[in-house]
Design a protein around this motif. Structure first.
Motif, short mmCIF file in Angstrom:
data_model
loop_
_atom_site.label_atom_id
_atom_site.label_comp_id
_atom_site.label_asym_id
_atom_site.label_seq_id
_atom_site.Cartn_x
_atom_site.Cartn_y
_atom_site.Cartn_z
N ASP A 226 7.49 9.98 -1.13
CA ASP A 226 7.01 10.56 -2.39
C ASP A 226 7.83 10.03 -3.55
N ARG A 227 7.61 10.59 -4.73
CA ARG A 227 8.28 10.08 -5.93
C ARG A 227 9.79 10.36 -5.92
N ASN A 228 10.23 11.25 -5.03
CA ASN A 228 11.66 11.54 -4.89
C ASN A 228 12.28 10.76 -3.72
N ASN A 229 11.53 9.79 -3.21
CA ASN A 229 11.98 8.93 -2.11
C ASN A 229 12.13 9.66 -0.78
N LYS A 230 11.48 10.81 -0.66
CA LYS A 230 11.48 11.55 0.59
C LYS A 230 10.32 11.07 1.46
N ILE A 231 10.58 10.86 2.76
CA ILE A 231 9.53 10.43 3.67
C ILE A 231 8.56 11.58 3.91
N VAL A 232 7.30 11.35 3.57
CA VAL A 232 6.29 12.41 3.67
C VAL A 232 5.16 12.05 4.62
N GLY A 233 5.22 10.87 5.19
CA GLY A 233 4.15 10.44 6.10
C GLY A 233 4.39 9.02 6.56
N GLY B 75 1.62 7.88 -1.86
CA GLY B 75 2.74 8.81 -1.72
C GLY B 75 2.40 10.23 -2.14
N ASP B 76 1.47 10.35 -3.10
CA ASP B 76 1.04 11.67 -3.56
C ASP B 76 -0.06 12.26 -2.69
N PHE B 77 -0.56 11.49 -1.73
CA PHE B 77 -1.69 11.89 -0.89
C PHE B 77 -2.91 12.27 -1.72
N ASP B 78 -3.15 11.48 -2.76
CA ASP B 78 -4.41 11.55 -3.52
C ASP B 78 -5.45 10.82 -2.67
N VAL C 147 0.84 -1.21 0.00
CA VAL C 147 0.00 0.00 0.00
C VAL C 147 0.88 1.25 0.00
N ALA C 148 1.92 1.27 0.83
CA ALA C 148 2.78 2.45 0.94
C ALA C 148 3.47 2.77 -0.37
N ASN C 149 3.69 1.76 -1.20
CA ASN C 149 4.40 1.96 -2.47
C ASN C 149 3.48 2.40 -3.61
N GLN C 150 2.19 2.50 -3.34
CA GLN C 150 1.26 2.96 -4.38
C GLN C 150 1.45 4.46 -4.61
N PRO C 151 1.60 4.90 -5.86
CA PRO C 151 1.81 6.34 -6.15
C PRO C 151 0.74 7.23 -5.54
N ALA C 152 -0.51 6.79 -5.56
CA ALA C 152 -1.60 7.62 -5.02
C ALA C 152 -1.44 7.85 -3.52
#
Length: 209
Positions: free
Chosen positions: A157-164, A74-77, A67-72
C-alpha cells in the motif's frame, strides 16, 4: 629362416611399433580434442539459452513489478486494477495475471477465469513474506486443471505495507513452445524444476508425462 628374412622382419617390426604407438596417441588426442570441442560448443549454447530464459523471466518480472507498483493495485481499486491487469497481459500474452488480497483470495484477473483462493500456495506465501521474485515449481491450476509455473511478487500500500500478492502464471505448453524455438542445429533445449522434473521440452509429451 634366412638371415636376410630375419633382418627384414626385425626391421619391419621395429618400424611398425613406433607407427602404431604414434597412431594410437594421435587417435586418443583427436578423440580428446573432439570431446572438448563438443563440450565447449554445448557450454556456449547453454550460456545462450540461459540468457534467453533469464531474459524471458526478467521481462515477466518487470511486467509484474510495474503492475504491482500502480496505486490502483495497492489500493485494491478493483475496476482500475482489472484494466491494468488486462493491459499488461495484452503486452505479455503468455501470462495470466491475478491480484490476491491478504487472505489469498483472487480479486482481479487479466482474463475471465473464475477466482480461487491461493492462501496455501507457496508462491503466495513467499510474496507475503516479501520475496520480490519467486518462481514456483510445477503447479496444477485449480481453475483450468492445466500444469503451469507461477511467478509472484508482493503488493504494497502507500505506506509500503504488504497487503497482497500479484501472481502471473504461464502454462507449461507455452514454455515448451519457447524452448522449442531455441532448439536448433541438432541441439535440444529443456528446462528442469528444482526436483528434476521436466518443465519444458520441445516434445510436449515429456512434459505431460
Amino acid at each position: 629362416m634366412k638371415l636376410r628374412t630375419r633382418l627384414f622382419s626385425i626391421l619391419l617390426t621395429t618400424s611398425l611399433i613406433p607407427i602404431l604407438i604414434f597412431s594410437v596417441i594421435s587417435m586418443s588426442l583427436s578423440i580428446s580434442i573432439s570431446k572438448n570441442d563438443i563440450y565447449q560448443s554445448s557450454q556456449d549454447k547453454l550460456e545462450v539459452v540461459k540468457a534467453e530464459i533469464n531474459g524471458m523471466l526478467e521481462k515477466n518480472f518487470n511486467t509484474l513489478h510495474m503492475v504491482a507498483n500502480q496505486p490502483a493495485v495497492g489500493d485494491f481499486d478493483l475496476n482500475s486494477a482489472k484494466n491494468i491487469l488486462v493491459g499488461a497481459a495484452n503486452v505479455n500474452s503468455d501470462l495470466v495475471i491475478a491480484l490476491d488480497n491478504a487472505q489469498g483470495e483472487q480479486v482481479a484477473k487479466s482474463n475471465d477465469d473464475a477466482f480461487t483462493n491461493v492462501l496455501e500456495r507457496e508462491f503466495f506465501q513467499q510474496a507475503m513474506n516479501g520475496n520480490e521474485k519467486y518462481v514456483s515449481d510445477i503447479l496444477i491450476s485449480k481453475v483450468t486443471g492445466k500444469s503451469n509455473v507461477v511467478i509472484s511478487t508482493p503488493v504494497r500500500d502507500r505506506n509500503n505495507k504488504i497487503v497482497g500478492a500479484l501472481q502471473a502464471s504461464t502454462e507449461l505448453s507455452k514454455i515448451s513452445d519457447f524452448v522449442a524455438r531455441l532448439s536448433q542445429d541438432g541441439t535440444k533445449v529443456y528446462v528442469l524444476s528444482r526436483q528434476g522434473i521436466v518443465i519444458a521440452h520441445p516434445n510436449i509429451e515429456y512434459v505431460e508425462n
